[in-house]
Design an enzyme around this catalytic site. Sequence first.
Site, mmCIF file in Angstrom:
data_model
loop_
_atom_site.group_PDB
_atom_site.id
_atom_site.type_symbol
_atom_site.label_atom_id
_atom_site.label_comp_id
_atom_site.label_asym_id
_atom_site.label_seq_id
_atom_site.Cartn_x
_atom_site.Cartn_y
_atom_site.Cartn_z
ATOM 1 N N VAL A 1 -19.585 -29.666 13.536
ATOM 2 C CA VAL A 1 -20.056 -28.486 12.795
ATOM 3 C C VAL A 1 -21.077 -28.917 11.745
ATOM 4 C CG1 VAL A 1 -19.359 -26.691 11.169
ATOM 5 C CG2 VAL A 1 -17.910 -27.201 13.141
ATOM 6 N N GLU B 1 -14.877 -41.396 12.142
ATOM 7 C CA GLU B 1 -14.283 -40.963 10.873
ATOM 8 C C GLU B 1 -13.557 -42.149 10.237
ATOM 9 O OE1 GLU B 1 -11.545 -37.814 11.692
ATOM 10 O OE2 GLU B 1 -13.122 -36.295 11.935
ATOM 11 N N ILE C 1 -2.658 -44.459 2.989
ATOM 12 C CA ILE C 1 -3.765 -44.702 2.056
ATOM 13 C C ILE C 1 -3.728 -43.552 1.047
ATOM 14 C CG2 ILE C 1 -6.276 -45.007 1.829
ATOM 15 C CD1 ILE C 1 -5.043 -47.100 3.677
ATOM 16 N N GLU D 1 1.175 -45.975 10.168
ATOM 17 C CA GLU D 1 0.204 -46.738 9.379
ATOM 18 C C GLU D 1 0.670 -46.788 7.921
ATOM 19 O OE1 GLU D 1 -3.966 -45.404 11.543
ATOM 20 O OE2 GLU D 1 -3.397 -44.422 9.673
ATOM 21 N N LYS D 2 0.171 -47.736 7.206
ATOM 22 C CA LYS D 2 0.333 -47.765 5.751
ATOM 23 C C LYS D 2 -0.339 -46.507 5.227
ATOM 24 C CE LYS D 2 1.343 -49.706 1.844
ATOM 25 N NZ LYS D 2 2.705 -49.223 1.556
ATOM 26 N N GLY E 1 -4.501 -33.766 11.719
ATOM 27 C CA GLY E 1 -3.325 -33.639 10.858
ATOM 28 C C GLY E 1 -2.089 -33.084 11.525
ATOM 29 N N HIS F 1 -12.635 -38.838 3.005
ATOM 30 C CA HIS F 1 -12.939 -38.756 4.447
ATOM 31 C C HIS F 1 -14.453 -38.919 4.548
ATOM 32 C CE1 HIS F 1 -12.883 -36.429 8.470
ATOM 33 N NE2 HIS F 1 -14.108 -36.839 8.258
ATOM 34 N N ASN G 1 -14.790 -38.844 17.103
ATOM 35 C CA ASN G 1 -15.061 -37.558 17.752
ATOM 36 C C ASN G 1 -16.209 -37.730 18.730
ATOM 37 O OD1 ASN G 1 -13.120 -36.389 16.056
ATOM 38 N ND2 ASN G 1 -14.631 -36.185 14.433
ATOM 39 N N ARG H 1 -18.119 -35.492 20.222
ATOM 40 C CA ARG H 1 -18.830 -34.209 20.330
ATOM 41 C C ARG H 1 -19.802 -34.085 19.168
ATOM 42 N NH1 ARG H 1 -14.083 -33.257 17.468
ATOM 43 N NH2 ARG H 1 -14.531 -32.353 15.448
HETATM 44 C C1 MV4 Z 1 -4.221 -40.705 6.811
HETATM 45 C C2 MV4 Z 1 -4.130 -40.414 5.427
HETATM 46 C C3 MV4 Z 1 -3.625 -41.411 4.592
HETATM 47 N N1 MV4 Z 1 -3.226 -42.607 5.093
HETATM 48 N N2 MV4 Z 1 -3.827 -41.905 7.269
HETATM 49 C C4 MV4 Z 1 -5.587 -36.279 8.179
HETATM 50 C C5 MV4 Z 1 -5.810 -35.813 9.591
HETATM 51 C C6 MV4 Z 1 -6.222 -37.000 10.334
HETATM 52 N N3 MV4 Z 1 -7.667 -37.040 10.419
HETATM 53 C C7 MV4 Z 1 -5.716 -38.180 9.582
HETATM 54 N N4 MV4 Z 1 -5.517 -37.711 8.222
HETATM 55 C C8 MV4 Z 1 -5.074 -38.570 7.273
HETATM 56 N N5 MV4 Z 1 -4.706 -39.790 7.690
HETATM 57 C C9 MV4 Z 1 -3.327 -42.834 6.416
HETATM 58 N N6 MV4 Z 1 -2.918 -44.032 6.915
HETATM 59 C C10 MV4 Z 1 -4.541 -39.146 4.978
HETATM 60 C C11 MV4 Z 1 -4.993 -38.231 5.895
HETATM 61 C C12 MV4 Z 1 -5.364 -36.917 5.377
HETATM 62 C C13 MV4 Z 1 -6.685 -36.502 5.412
HETATM 63 C C14 MV4 Z 1 -7.667 -37.316 5.953
HETATM 64 C C15 MV4 Z 1 -8.980 -36.846 5.955
HETATM 65 C C16 MV4 Z 1 -9.294 -35.597 5.444
HETATM 66 C C17 MV4 Z 1 -8.315 -34.793 4.927
HETATM 67 C C18 MV4 Z 1 -6.992 -35.225 4.906
HETATM 68 C C19 MV4 Z 1 -5.997 -34.400 4.388
HETATM 69 C C20 MV4 Z 1 -4.709 -34.842 4.391
HETATM 70 C C21 MV4 Z 1 -4.386 -36.102 4.897
#
Ligand code: MV4
Length: 445
Positions: free
Chosen positions: A295, A275, A203, A200-201, A165, A208, A290, A292
């Site tokens: 956790v 992920e 979402i 990116e678009k 993030g 997650h 990832n 590795r």
């Molecule tokens: C995103 C998203 C929505 N749309 N990408 C958060 C950190 C990194 N892993 C990417 N993340 C996100 N990417 C698109 N195109 C929303 C997040 C996101 C998020 C993703 C997974 C777990 C928690 C999150 C918290 C805020 C935003």
Amino acid sequence: MFKKILIANRGEIAMRIIRTCREMGIKTVSVYSTADRDSLHVRFADEAVCIGPASSSESYLKIPNIIAAAEITNADAIHPGYGFLSENAKFSKICAEHGIKFIGASPEMIDKMGDKASAKATMKKAGVPTVPGSDGILDSLEDAKKVAKKIGYPVMMKATAGGGGKGMRAIWKEDELEKAWESARKEAAAAFGNDGMYMEKLIEEPRHIEIQIVGDSTGKACHLSERDCSIQRRHQKLTEETPSPFMTDELREKMGNAAVKAAEFIKYEGAGTIEFLVDKHRNFYFMEMNTRIQVEHPITEQVIDYDLIREQIKVAAGIPISGRHYFPKLHSIECRINAEDPYNDFRPSPGKITTFHAPGGHGVRLDTNVYAGYMIPPYYDSMIAKLITTAQTREEAINKMKRALDEFIVEGIKTTIPFHRQLMDHPDYVAGNYTTKFMESFEMK
Ligand code: MV4
């Protein structure tokens, strides 16, 4: 098979690795900072080497000191755990140069998956679903505007050297783009020394959901099903579970196959996690990989009766995997117990643990490095334990978690136990009806 493994880490993951090594008859070497002299991973390893003062940069991140410890103890492999040097390509390379097996990814693989835009391009080539967006790094603000127009607002701008993030901006309309472009690049340059951005678009309200994979030196990979990690606060995971309450057999099959296809395409060796972002229509998109152990690996171990650390060690020793995939036969939930005060914005609460009563009983696992009388140092991350419950159904696993949390007595410091206990009663959580947005509206009572 390795005779002696040095664990280049501390805390509960160091204990976790020592446990499997002992069961495999492999000698262990712990490294510790002066602040960790009384830590359990020092006590339970066969040998222990002090590698520096409290600060991580002078100890757990100090590559020459760790390599020196491996050399004087004659360790033939190093397990980096998670965090610290676990995804440090330079460290992986230096281990190889010293003839010490790094139980993790190759330097090339770490670099390849560490650059998020290039990882995404690789996944796209592998035929893994990716979020529509820019073709790699954005050249300029003009380019960003063009791409945003093409994919349509809202968009997400991300730092290619980022992850978790940092350097990420959601942009809802064009007049926000310039400010976001400037601030995100500044943040990425400061945090990673690399201001490359991709787009990116966006979402909306994604989940997650990540897939555990294991690849071996013959280029074969298998998957061990999913973990739902959507309950996060400021990109810190708080609790995870498997199976995901949002999963269907069809979606698991598609995500599992996509993860295996990705791992075999890049010839991934070792344990890894792919992920995905999953939208409300159950479309899934590659987010990050990832390289590795994570956790939250214990919940996967619990539902398929598998030792992921053992598999990491066996794959690193060149032993091929069976190649079969694994599907959850039970339900498992992990609550990360941190030395933080949930009634005060989760601020850290280091100090001495005066009372420690661990929960137990059927279906309760506690991975921890702390004990009554232990002084929690303020230098490292705040997690003190992972409480994991496993049962036949999600409802029973939640019920067991509530009972275990009620039994878990920690005095002398504040912990997030009250947060988890309240979470287990939250109607949306209990209904399995949550996304990554869940914590935005959560209030401690
Ligand atoms: C995103 C998203 C929505 N749309 N990408 C958060 C950190 C990194 N892993 C990417 N993340 C996100 N990417 C698109 N195109 C929303 C997040 C996101 C998020 C993703 C997974 C777990 C928690 C999150 C918290 C805020 C935003």
